[in-house]
Design an enzyme around this catalytic site. Structure first.
Site, PDB file in Angstrom:
ATOM      1  N   GLU A  22     -29.084  73.574  44.180  1.00 26.35           N
ATOM      2  CA  GLU A  22     -29.930  72.515  43.636  1.00 26.35           C
ATOM      3  C   GLU A  22     -31.268  73.146  43.319  1.00 26.35           C
ATOM      4  O   GLU A  22     -31.605  74.200  43.842  1.00 26.35           O
ATOM      5  CB  GLU A  22     -30.113  71.385  44.642  1.00 26.35           C
ATOM      6  CG  GLU A  22     -31.167  71.652  45.710  1.00 26.35           C
ATOM      7  CD  GLU A  22     -30.752  72.719  46.698  1.00 26.35           C
ATOM      8  OE1 GLU A  22     -29.551  72.795  47.006  1.00 26.35           O
ATOM      9  OE2 GLU A  22     -31.626  73.479  47.158  1.00 26.35           O
ATOM     10  N   LYS A  45     -38.143  84.459  45.228  1.00 24.03           N
ATOM     11  CA  LYS A  45     -36.881  83.720  45.375  1.00 24.03           C
ATOM     12  C   LYS A  45     -35.656  84.558  45.030  1.00 24.03           C
ATOM     13  O   LYS A  45     -34.572  84.327  45.550  1.00 24.03           O
ATOM     14  CB  LYS A  45     -36.919  82.453  44.519  1.00 24.03           C
ATOM     15  CG  LYS A  45     -37.795  81.375  45.131  1.00 24.03           C
ATOM     16  CD  LYS A  45     -37.479  80.014  44.530  1.00 24.03           C
ATOM     17  CE  LYS A  45     -38.183  78.915  45.306  1.00 24.03           C
ATOM     18  NZ  LYS A  45     -39.643  78.893  45.016  1.00 24.03           N
ATOM     19  N   SER A  60     -46.677  85.194  46.437  1.00 21.72           N
ATOM     20  CA  SER A  60     -45.238  84.919  46.344  1.00 21.72           C
ATOM     21  C   SER A  60     -44.705  84.924  44.922  1.00 21.72           C
ATOM     22  O   SER A  60     -43.526  85.191  44.691  1.00 21.72           O
ATOM     23  CB  SER A  60     -44.938  83.568  46.999  1.00 21.72           C
ATOM     24  OG  SER A  60     -45.785  82.558  46.475  1.00 21.72           O
TER      25      SER A  60
HETATM   26  C1  LIG Z   1     -40.597  78.225  45.674  1.00 20.52           C
HETATM   27  C2  LIG Z   1     -41.865  78.944  45.802  1.00 20.52           C
HETATM   28  C3  LIG Z   1     -42.636  78.906  46.981  1.00 20.52           C
HETATM   29  C4  LIG Z   1     -42.292  78.046  48.170  1.00 20.52           C
HETATM   30  O1  LIG Z   1     -41.095  78.347  48.808  1.00 20.52           O
HETATM   31  P1  LIG Z   1     -41.015  79.045  50.233  1.00 20.52           P
HETATM   32  O2  LIG Z   1     -39.596  78.900  50.606  1.00 20.52           O
HETATM   33  O3  LIG Z   1     -41.943  78.323  51.153  1.00 20.52           O
HETATM   34  O4  LIG Z   1     -41.426  80.454  50.056  1.00 20.52           O
HETATM   35  C5  LIG Z   1     -43.786  79.664  47.043  1.00 20.52           C
HETATM   36  N1  LIG Z   1     -44.190  80.411  45.992  1.00 20.52           N
HETATM   37  C6  LIG Z   1     -43.481  80.483  44.845  1.00 20.52           C
HETATM   38  C7  LIG Z   1     -43.999  81.324  43.745  1.00 20.52           C
HETATM   39  C8  LIG Z   1     -42.303  79.752  44.701  1.00 20.52           C
HETATM   40  O5  LIG Z   1     -41.623  79.808  43.560  1.00 20.52           O
END
Ligand SMILES: *Cc1c(COP(=O)(O)O)cnc(C)c1O
Length: 402
Positions: free
Chosen positions: A123, A101, A386
């Site tokens: 938000e 993010k 992610s």
């Molecule tokens: C917020 C988040 C997601 C989901 O958000 P996307 O916009 O679909 O990438 C996925 N993995 C983590 C670790 C997150 O914090």
């Protein structure tokens, strides 16, 4: 494929801002009149900045010095053995603040400063986007206000503390459902009240044009790095690139590196939840307008947005980015759902065998990748990790005792 479909796919591969903000029938700009001219000005501004060498250099330097890029690509020998495949992990868990993010957060914060904004609003649901925005705002020297539902704030107390320490003003929303949806309403309201001085920093590849395009461009660094890295370490392209899909930003960023390689399958994994409640928008949704864009969403026959669920807080969203919907319709990407339990099992497998504790969101991608590998013995699998799972310890513990 029809000629129209071929043209649409060619457009996606090329990567220019989509004409009129439309990804096929998806996306667009469904906003109150007061916001239309603001969104048009924002579009002009970001298109110019993203094509500006000076801005790109500034962004690249922050991505390396502040975020910690490039993130590694890690070969996973234990998962490879167990799945009967060749498994590589793209390590967004090693980014500053623990997830992808921040790529978007710092990018848009730099955009805000360049466009002359005096403050940033955002938000947050689970708080991860709020933490990334607070950190990025502090970094660029702009004050930051984060709207968060009061119920979410109670559930995510550590992130509330993090945001405050990072200098953000936190506004707890006690109207509506007191979760993400009412927080979005309040942040929008603050933006409309002062559209010139305020920059609205959206957290995923959703919302009205130009956000889905802008967020994708800022997250495309994931896919670009991964492509170069896997060519170097594996000597070729992966057979599949797998990522989890909430709003769709880490996945669209990873897919960006491979959308022009027809041999690479793109597989997005949504939250299958439990007990009939889920957040699998691309698998089960129907078209409607949510947060300024036409998108598949989870709604009833009367257009009421349905209650969603995922054990992974970041996947718990009833809509999805419009570009994914088009990739799905064109057959270029495929989407499947993975349940809470499958994701929990993947957390344990990856942690104990590879020494990497993935976020519950990322564990969905791992579980989906494992399923794919079982059907394609010997295949080369690239998984987008992610984020890291430290934030989820309570949820993981609770799921086992509950
Ligand atoms: C917020 C988040 C997601 C989901 O958000 P996307 O916009 O679909 O990438 C996925 N993995 C983590 C670790 C997150 O914090």
């Amino acid at each position: 494929m029809t000629m129209t479909e071929e043209a649409l796919l060619a457009q996606l591969v090329e990567g220019q801002p989509p004409p009129a903000g439309r990804f096929g029938e998806y996306g667009g700009r469904f906003a109150p009149e007061t916001l239309m001219s603001i969104l048009e000005r924002l579009e002009e501004g970001v298109v110019a900045l993203m094509g500006d060498d000076g801005f790109r250099a500034e962004l690249d330097s922050e991505l390396s010095d502040f975020v910690g890029r490039p993130t590694p690509l890690t070969h996973a020998p234990a998962l490879s053995d167990s799945w009967g495949a060749e498994v590589y992990l793209k390590r967004e868990d090693l980014c500053h603040t623990g997830a992808h993010k921040i790529n978007n957060g710092i990018g848009q914060a730099l955009v805000a400063r360049r466009l002359g904004a005096e403050r940033i609003v955002a938000e947050t649901g689970a708080g991860q986007h709020g933490v990334a925005t607070a950190a990025a705002s502090a970094r660029v020297g702009l004050p930051c206000t984060v709207y968060m539902g009061a119920i979410d704030a109670e559930r995510q107390a550590p992130n509330v503390e993090r945001m405050r320490l990072l200098g953000a003003e936190l506004i707890l929303v006690t109207t509506g459902d007191q979760t993400l949806r009412s927080a979005i309403d309040e942040a929008f309201r603050a933006w409309v009240a002062d559209p010139v001085g305020t920059y609205y920093l959206l957290g995923s590849a959703v919302g009205p044009h130009p956000y889905p395009w802008l967020v994708r461009e800022l997250q495309s660094v994931i896919g670009k790095e991964a492509r170069r890295q896997i060519m170097e370490s594996a000597g070729g392209l992966p057979d599949v690139a797998v990522a989890c899909v909430g709003g769709g930003s880490n996945s669209i960023g990873l897919f960006r590196g491979f959308v022009g390689d027809p041999s690479v399958e793109l597989l997005g994994i949504e939250a299958g939840g439990s007990d009939g409640l889920h957040s699998a928008t691309l698998v089960h949704g129907t078209n409607g307008v949510l947060h300024g864009a036409m998108t598949p969403l989870l709604q009833d026959d009367h257009g009421q947005v349905l209650e969603t669920h995922s054990l992974a807080p970041g996947l718990d969203y009833p809509g999805v980015g419009p570009e994914h919907a088009l990739l799905r319709d064109l057959g270029r990407a495929r989407y499947e759902a993975v349940s809470d339990d499958e994701a929990l099992a993947a957390v344990h497998e990856c942690s104990s065998s590879e020494g990497i504790l993935p976020a519950l969101e990322s564990a969905h991608a791992l579980a989906g990748a494992r399923r794919w590998a079982r059907e394609h013995p010997g295949g080369r699998v690239l998984v987008g990790v992610s984020g890291r799972g430290d934030k989820d310890l309570q949820l993981i513990k609770g799921a086992h005792s509950g």
